[in-house]
Design an enzyme around this catalytic site. Structure first.
Site, short mmCIF file in Angstrom:
data_model
loop_
_atom_site.label_atom_id
_atom_site.label_comp_id
_atom_site.label_asym_id
_atom_site.label_seq_id
_atom_site.Cartn_x
_atom_site.Cartn_y
_atom_site.Cartn_z
N ASP A 105 -10.25 2.82 1.78
CA ASP A 105 -10.08 1.71 2.73
C ASP A 105 -8.66 1.74 3.27
O ASP A 105 -7.73 1.23 2.65
CB ASP A 105 -10.36 0.37 2.04
CG ASP A 105 -10.35 -0.80 3.03
OD1 ASP A 105 -9.85 -0.62 4.16
OD2 ASP A 105 -10.84 -1.88 2.67
N HIS A 156 -3.43 -3.84 4.73
CA HIS A 156 -3.07 -3.76 3.32
C HIS A 156 -1.84 -2.88 3.06
O HIS A 156 -1.46 -2.69 1.90
CB HIS A 156 -4.26 -3.24 2.51
CG HIS A 156 -5.51 -4.02 2.75
ND1 HIS A 156 -5.67 -5.32 2.35
CD2 HIS A 156 -6.67 -3.67 3.38
CE1 HIS A 156 -6.87 -5.75 2.71
NE2 HIS A 156 -7.49 -4.77 3.34
N ILE A 173 -1.70 -7.78 2.25
CA ILE A 173 -2.50 -8.39 1.20
C ILE A 173 -3.29 -7.32 0.45
O ILE A 173 -3.48 -6.21 0.92
CB ILE A 173 -3.46 -9.46 1.75
CG1 ILE A 173 -4.45 -8.85 2.75
CG2 ILE A 173 -2.67 -10.60 2.38
CD1 ILE A 173 -5.51 -9.82 3.24
N GLY A 233 -9.79 -7.06 -0.83
CA GLY A 233 -10.70 -7.91 -1.58
C GLY A 233 -11.48 -7.13 -2.62
O GLY A 233 -11.68 -7.59 -3.75
#
Length: 289
Positions: A191, A196, A211, A214
């Site tokens: 990903d 990120h 961040i 998830g």
């Protein structure tokens, strides 16, 4: 311009073939922070050292996926406003430490919550062992399409996840530390969304810094639940569902609160301890006793 519901529902997706190695299996575990606290701990070493390697079942979410799939203009989705809302996982057999899998993907349904409220898309991906043809895992991905409501679709009928018990405190809590560089490691499992890793892009999106994925803190929760409920035997995990409710920043301490519901069935939520913010809710874990 509203999304074209009929067109999206009619799209036929080709199967995705994915070969992964032991190195990928170890890298996935490192991306969850396995071994960060004590690299000599045998319970962690088995996920990151080839001598006695086993795969974490949550690694299935990284296999035979199509990166940035919904960014394809054919969908007509405002991808910049899309959020990963929920993730489900059902394990039909243990994940091999390496091999080739085939992924089959479909869009199950899209619910229209209204022009100002967005839409909810439900998707399913199944991965099969290409050598045996066996079904390994079934995964559900729920996307919140914040900019795509008002297309004229149905608004009711979406599945409702099970809430954690509100009448009693958690039966047990487990804490985990998120390493500061965790998002930079986890992204190597496939990903590469710059949200990120790139501070500038994270800032444009409204975050003070990049961040954590998830699916990374989802995997962390799964690791904690396997250790706590499954006797640290990943083959005993059968189901892992959650709803993402708030972002996580690398470096935060996460607390998994869990409630025993019945034999082999537990509810959980995940809290960012320093901020006292719930980052995962409606969690459900089923496991083999």
């Amino acid at each position: 311009m509203p999304i074209d519901y009929a067109r999206i529902k009619s799209i036929q997706f080709e199967a995705v073939r994915h070969t992964y190695t032991r190195r990928d299996t170890m890298l996935y575990a490192l991306g969850l922070g396995v071994g960060a606290d004590d690299p000599t701990d045998a319970s962690d070493l088995k996920y990151v050292y080839e001598k006695s390697l086993v795969a974490l079942p949550m690694q299935a979410v990284t296999l035979a996926a199509v990166p940035m799939l919904l960014a394809d203009p054919a969908f007509g989705i405002n991808y910049k406003l899309l959020l990963h809302a929920e993730q489900t996982l059902v394990m039909h057999k243990p994940l091999p430490i390496e091999g080739t899998v085939s992924g089959e993907f479909c869009i199950d349904e899209i619910y229209d919550k209204g022009k100002e409220k967005g839409a909810i898309m439900y998707m399913t991906r199944k991965i099969f062992d290409t050598a045996s043809g066996d079904l390994i895992a079934t995964m559900g991905n729920v996307a919140f399409l914040r900019g795509d409501g008002g297309f004229g679709g149905k608004s009711e009928g979406a599945p409702k996840p099970r809430a954690v018990p509100a009448d009693r405190p958690a039966d047990r809590s487990v804490t985990m530390r998120s390493p500061l560089n965790q998002a930079l490691v986890y992204r190597l499992s496939g990903d590469y969304n710059p949200l990120h890793s790139d501070p500038e892009i994270a800032g444009v999106a409204g975050f003070k810094k990049p961040i954590l994925h998830g699916l990374c803190h989802y995997g962390m929760a799964g690791r904690a639940l396997i250790k706590t409920l499954c006797g640290d035997d990943p083959s005993r995990l059968l189901k892992l569902d959650t709803r993402f409710t708030s972002p996580v920043y690398p470096g935060e301490t996460l607390r998994v609160d869990l409630w025993n519901i019945s034999g082999g069935d537990a509810s959980f939520r995940v809290v960012a301890s320093e901020r006292n913010v719930i980052v995962q809710d409606f969690g459900r874990c089923e496991y083999r006793n």
